[in-house]
Every structure is written in C-alpha cells, then in structure tokens.
Design an enzyme around this catalytic site. Structure first.
Site, PDB file in Angstrom:
ATOM      1  N   GLY A   1       0.813  -1.208   0.000  1.00 58.84           N
ATOM      2  CA  GLY A   1       0.000   0.000   0.000  1.00 58.84           C
ATOM      3  C   GLY A   1       0.846   1.257   0.000  1.00 58.84           C
ATOM      4  O   GLY A   1       1.331   1.707  -1.036  1.00 58.84           O
ATOM      5  N   CYS A   2       1.040   1.808   1.190  1.00 60.26           N
ATOM      6  CA  CYS A   2       1.723   3.100   1.326  1.00 60.26           C
ATOM      7  C   CYS A   2       3.164   3.069   0.826  1.00 60.26           C
ATOM      8  O   CYS A   2       3.624   4.022   0.194  1.00 60.26           O
ATOM      9  CB  CYS A   2       1.670   3.562   2.775  1.00 60.26           C
ATOM     10  SG  CYS A   2      -0.018   3.846   3.358  1.00 60.26           S
ATOM     11  N   VAL A   3       3.887   1.999   1.106  1.00 59.22           N
ATOM     12  CA  VAL A   3       5.287   1.915   0.677  1.00 59.22           C
ATOM     13  C   VAL A   3       5.363   1.904  -0.844  1.00 59.22           C
ATOM     14  O   VAL A   3       6.111   2.678  -1.450  1.00 59.22           O
ATOM     15  CB  VAL A   3       5.975   0.666   1.279  1.00 59.22           C
ATOM     16  CG1 VAL A   3       7.349   0.448   0.669  1.00 59.22           C
ATOM     17  CG2 VAL A   3       6.066   0.799   2.797  1.00 59.22           C
TER      18      VAL A   3
END
Length: 182
Positions: free
Chosen positions: A122-124
């Site tokens: 997701g965020c990474v």
C-alpha cells in the site's frame, strides 16, 4: 508505522514487530549520519470527509478519523519523530499525494528517499512509485517494511525492485546512512 499495525487485536494488526524494529535501526542510523528524517501519518477529518473513495473502500481507515478517539493513529515510540523532524499528514497511500513532500525535498535538495513503513503493498509501494515519478530515487529497505500477508509483501518487493525502486537490505542501508562506503 502507527499503533494500528502493531497493537494485538487491532483490525490492521500485522502480527509481527520485525519491520518496526528494523525501521527503528534505520532511523537511528539516519540520525547518526545527519540524514534528515521525515515521518508520515494518516489522519482524516470528521467522518472521513477528506478521504474520498479511498476512505469508503478501506473500512479500517475509520480508525484514523481525528475525532474517533483512541490511539491507533499514533506513530510508534520506536520510530517516533523528534521535535525537529517533520511529520506530514496524509489521507491517501502515497506520501506525495496531497502533501508538501515534493516541495520539501526539493527545497532541501534531497534526491533520494529511504523508505521504511507499512504496508509494503500500500503506502510503501505508492510512495516509491510517486517518488520515481517525481524524479527522486526511492530506496526501500527490505526488512523495514511489512504487510499483513506475506504474499502481497513479497510480490510488492519483487515489483518495486523490477520497476520503481532500489530494494536494499537493512545492513547495507545503515552503512550508507552512516557514511560507510559500500
């Protein structure tokens, strides 16, 4: 790296603290080496009004509504920001989207990001893709990222290394941050 991923029983609990402990070592190496450390955290206005379709799609994001109470959105003490470190508040997966990150990096003449965090898929991943799209070199630290399931974690690391980022081991990253030649 907020409490929601590391607190047993929380909806987003990952079941392991390994990536948090690795990230803490990487952050400390950056600080020791004089490398700026920036943090991100997710926070939404009342009812998730600023979260758009992403907030509606991912029900667990309700834990990051500012007026919801609780501490699941707090950055873990192991990697907590120091008073002189910037904390960017975001509503979407990428640390770039809707934040001042790119302008902050450009103003400080920073061209490389060392990325630690959750979730890898997701965020990474979103941050690494946006970093390279903005002309920055994203470096993802293999041991300092994690996901709730090993399948998207490993798949994302493979994909990141193939197209969007350098994926380094923790030891190599720490040596570079401390100024030790590879």
């Amino acid at each position: 790296m907020v409490r929601a991923y590391f607190q047993p029983g929380a909806e987003l609990y990952m079941g392991s603290r390994d990536c948090l402990e690795s990230a803490a070592r990487v952050v400390e190496a950056a600080r020791t080496g004089g490398v700026p450390v920036l943090h991100t955290r997710v926070s939404y206005g009342p009812g998730g009004v600023d979260g758009g379709l992403f907030f509606r799609k991912v029900a667990a994001l309700r834990h990051f509504v500012a007026d919801a109470g609780g501490d699941l959105g707090e950055i873990m003490p192991e990697v907590a920001p120091r008073p002189d470190e910037l904390v960017l508040v975001k509503q979407y997966a990428s640390a770039f989207f809707g934040t001042s990150l790119s302008a902050t990096l450009a103003a400080r003449r920073i061209d490389t990001l060392v990325i630690c965090g959750v979730s890898t898929s997701g965020c990474v991943r979103a941050t690494a893709v946006d970093a390279i799209s903005h002309g920055y070199l994203p470096v993802v630290v293999r041991q300092a990222v994690g996901d709730r399931d090993p399948r998207p974690h490993h798949s994302s690391l493979f994909d990141l290394a193939a197209k969007y980022a350098e994926v380094y081991d923790e030891a190599e990253t720490i040596d570079r941050l401390k100024g030790t030649p590879p």
